[in-house]
Design an enzyme around this catalytic site. Structure first.
Site, mmCIF file in Angstrom:
data_model
loop_
_atom_site.group_PDB
_atom_site.id
_atom_site.type_symbol
_atom_site.label_atom_id
_atom_site.label_comp_id
_atom_site.label_asym_id
_atom_site.label_seq_id
_atom_site.Cartn_x
_atom_site.Cartn_y
_atom_site.Cartn_z
ATOM 1 N N SER A 20 0.837 -1.193 0.000
ATOM 2 C CA SER A 20 0.000 0.000 0.000
ATOM 3 C C SER A 20 0.871 1.242 0.000
ATOM 4 C CB SER A 20 -0.907 0.021 1.227
ATOM 5 O OG SER A 20 -1.514 1.287 1.341
ATOM 6 N N HIS A 43 -1.327 -1.321 -4.159
ATOM 7 C CA HIS A 43 -2.585 -0.887 -3.536
ATOM 8 C C HIS A 43 -2.576 0.628 -3.365
ATOM 9 C CE1 HIS A 43 -6.117 -1.791 -0.985
ATOM 10 N NE2 HIS A 43 -5.702 -0.837 -0.186
ATOM 11 N N ASP A 45 -4.717 3.764 -1.939
ATOM 12 C CA ASP A 45 -5.822 4.150 -1.056
ATOM 13 C C ASP A 45 -6.305 5.555 -1.399
ATOM 14 O OD1 ASP A 45 -6.128 1.890 0.763
ATOM 15 O OD2 ASP A 45 -4.100 2.381 1.426
ATOM 16 N N MET A 47 -8.799 8.382 -0.492
ATOM 17 C CA MET A 47 -9.634 8.816 0.649
ATOM 18 C C MET A 47 -10.102 10.246 0.404
ATOM 19 S SD MET A 47 -7.491 7.401 3.895
ATOM 20 C CE MET A 47 -6.551 5.877 3.844
ATOM 21 N N HIS A 76 -8.345 1.215 -3.945
ATOM 22 C CA HIS A 76 -9.281 1.036 -2.827
ATOM 23 C C HIS A 76 -9.913 2.391 -2.546
ATOM 24 C CE1 HIS A 76 -9.686 0.180 1.795
ATOM 25 N NE2 HIS A 76 -10.860 0.261 1.197
ATOM 26 N N MET A 78 -12.071 4.766 -0.695
ATOM 27 C CA MET A 78 -12.766 5.062 0.567
ATOM 28 C C MET A 78 -13.414 6.426 0.382
ATOM 29 S SD MET A 78 -9.774 3.570 3.013
ATOM 30 C CE MET A 78 -8.629 3.586 1.641
ATOM 31 N N MET A 147 -11.778 -5.597 5.396
ATOM 32 C CA MET A 147 -10.980 -4.646 6.181
ATOM 33 C C MET A 147 -10.700 -5.235 7.564
ATOM 34 S SD MET A 147 -10.313 -2.095 4.249
ATOM 35 C CE MET A 147 -9.471 -1.164 5.539
ATOM 36 N N ASP A 185 -6.964 -6.258 4.285
ATOM 37 C CA ASP A 185 -6.323 -4.940 4.308
ATOM 38 C C ASP A 185 -6.361 -4.372 5.717
ATOM 39 O OD1 ASP A 185 -5.322 -2.428 3.738
ATOM 40 O OD2 ASP A 185 -7.054 -1.785 2.551
HETATM 41 C C1 DX5 Z 1 -6.326 1.802 5.609
HETATM 42 C C2 DX5 Z 1 -5.888 1.435 4.228
HETATM 43 C C3 DX5 Z 1 -4.798 0.429 4.164
HETATM 44 C C4 DX5 Z 1 -3.495 0.858 4.766
HETATM 45 C C5 DX5 Z 1 -2.886 -0.328 5.392
HETATM 46 O O1 DX5 Z 1 -7.520 2.522 5.527
HETATM 47 O O2 DX5 Z 1 -6.988 0.924 3.489
HETATM 48 O O3 DX5 Z 1 -4.611 -0.017 2.821
HETATM 49 O O4 DX5 Z 1 -2.574 1.370 3.837
HETATM 50 O O5 DX5 Z 1 -1.762 0.068 6.099
HETATM 51 P P1 DX5 Z 1 -1.094 -0.929 7.161
HETATM 52 O O6 DX5 Z 1 -0.623 -2.121 6.398
HETATM 53 O O7 DX5 Z 1 0.015 -0.115 7.716
HETATM 54 O O8 DX5 Z 1 -2.149 -1.293 8.175
HETATM 55 ZN ZN ZN Z 2 -6.570 0.012 1.521
#
Ligand code: DX5
Ligand code: ZN
Length: 234
Positions: A20, A43, A45, A47, A76, A78, A147, A185
């Protein structure tokens, strides 16, 4: 061995690792992608400061990153209103586009739109969201993202209570009800990946465990080996 059917969907027959970039240096994303060469997916993220409190990046950065790396992008989302905003990520080069069921009004139609635009469609469940309510909706999807932390931030602790949800998903795939990858994740590291693999996950997202390591590519290999051993003995 109970994981043959879905593992066949991974293409390699081996567990998949998706570093990620949330834990990477955002000013050097192309270099950070190159630092995890050999990963199955990268990956990303997204947000929006509404669905989750944090704010990261959006479509223009994903479009540039898709041109800067050969690693397939696992987006991903969010974000609120994925019905409107998710399909464009498929159009601009994402390999897999995952959105949250909690934010979606018409998840089936959105999955179809993502696939029509040339990507795989993924559905994410927050820790409090039960799998059982969505076993039919998930028949439209290629990936289920379980998650194992509350979405929004990297570096949180893996929630062990989610292992049961992973096992339920594994059973739904092995019974033939679903045909998708089970991806986890949040809080995945050398230790927790063994439990997640034993519970039946196919694909493992890891942020801090990869980009916090001295050698990110070596960390990816170590995670994959740990998952392979634990998954094979499950
Ligand atoms: C959290 C993200 C994850 C995050 C995971 O909302 O969706 O993808 O990057 O990070 P670690 O592996 O540090 O928990
Ligand atoms: Zn994620």
């Amino acid at each position: 061995m109970t994981q043959q059917y879905s593992r066949a969907l991974t293409g390699t027959g081996a567990p998949m690792i998706a570093p990620s970039i949330l834990s990477a240096d955002f000013a050097r994303l192309a270099d950070e992608a190159a630092a995890v060469a050999g990963s199955d997916w990268l990956h990303v993220d997204v947000m929006d400061n509404h669905f989750v409190p944090n704010l990261t990046l959006g479509a223009p950065v994903v479009q540039s990153l898709a041109k800067a790396t050969d690693i397939p992008l696992d987006c991903h989302l969010m974000i609120d209103d994925p019905d409107r905003w998710a399909p464009p990520y498929a159009e601009l080069g994402a390999h897999n586009v995952t959105f949250h069921i909690e934010a979606a009004a018409d998840p089936r139609q959105t999955a179809r739109a993502i696939k029509a635009a040339g990507a795989r469609a993924g559905l994410a469940l927050k820790p409090a969201t039960p799998l059982s309510d969505y076993l039919d909706v998930l028949r439209e999807f290629d990936t289920l993202l379980v998650m194992t932390v509350e979405p929004g931030f990297g570096g949180q602790a893996f929630i062990d209570a989610m292992l049961d949800k992973i096992s339920q998903a594994r059973r739904a795939v092995d019974s033939g009800h679903l045909r998708l990858l089970v991806e986890v994740d949040g809080g995945v590291n050398d230790e927790t990946i063994e439990r997640a693999a034993a519970a039946g996950a196919d694909c493992f997202v890891a942020g801090s465990a990869v980009y916090g390591a001295q050698d990110p590519a070596a960390a990816v290999r170590a995670l994959r080996d740990a998952a392979r051993v634990a998954g094979a003995s499950a």
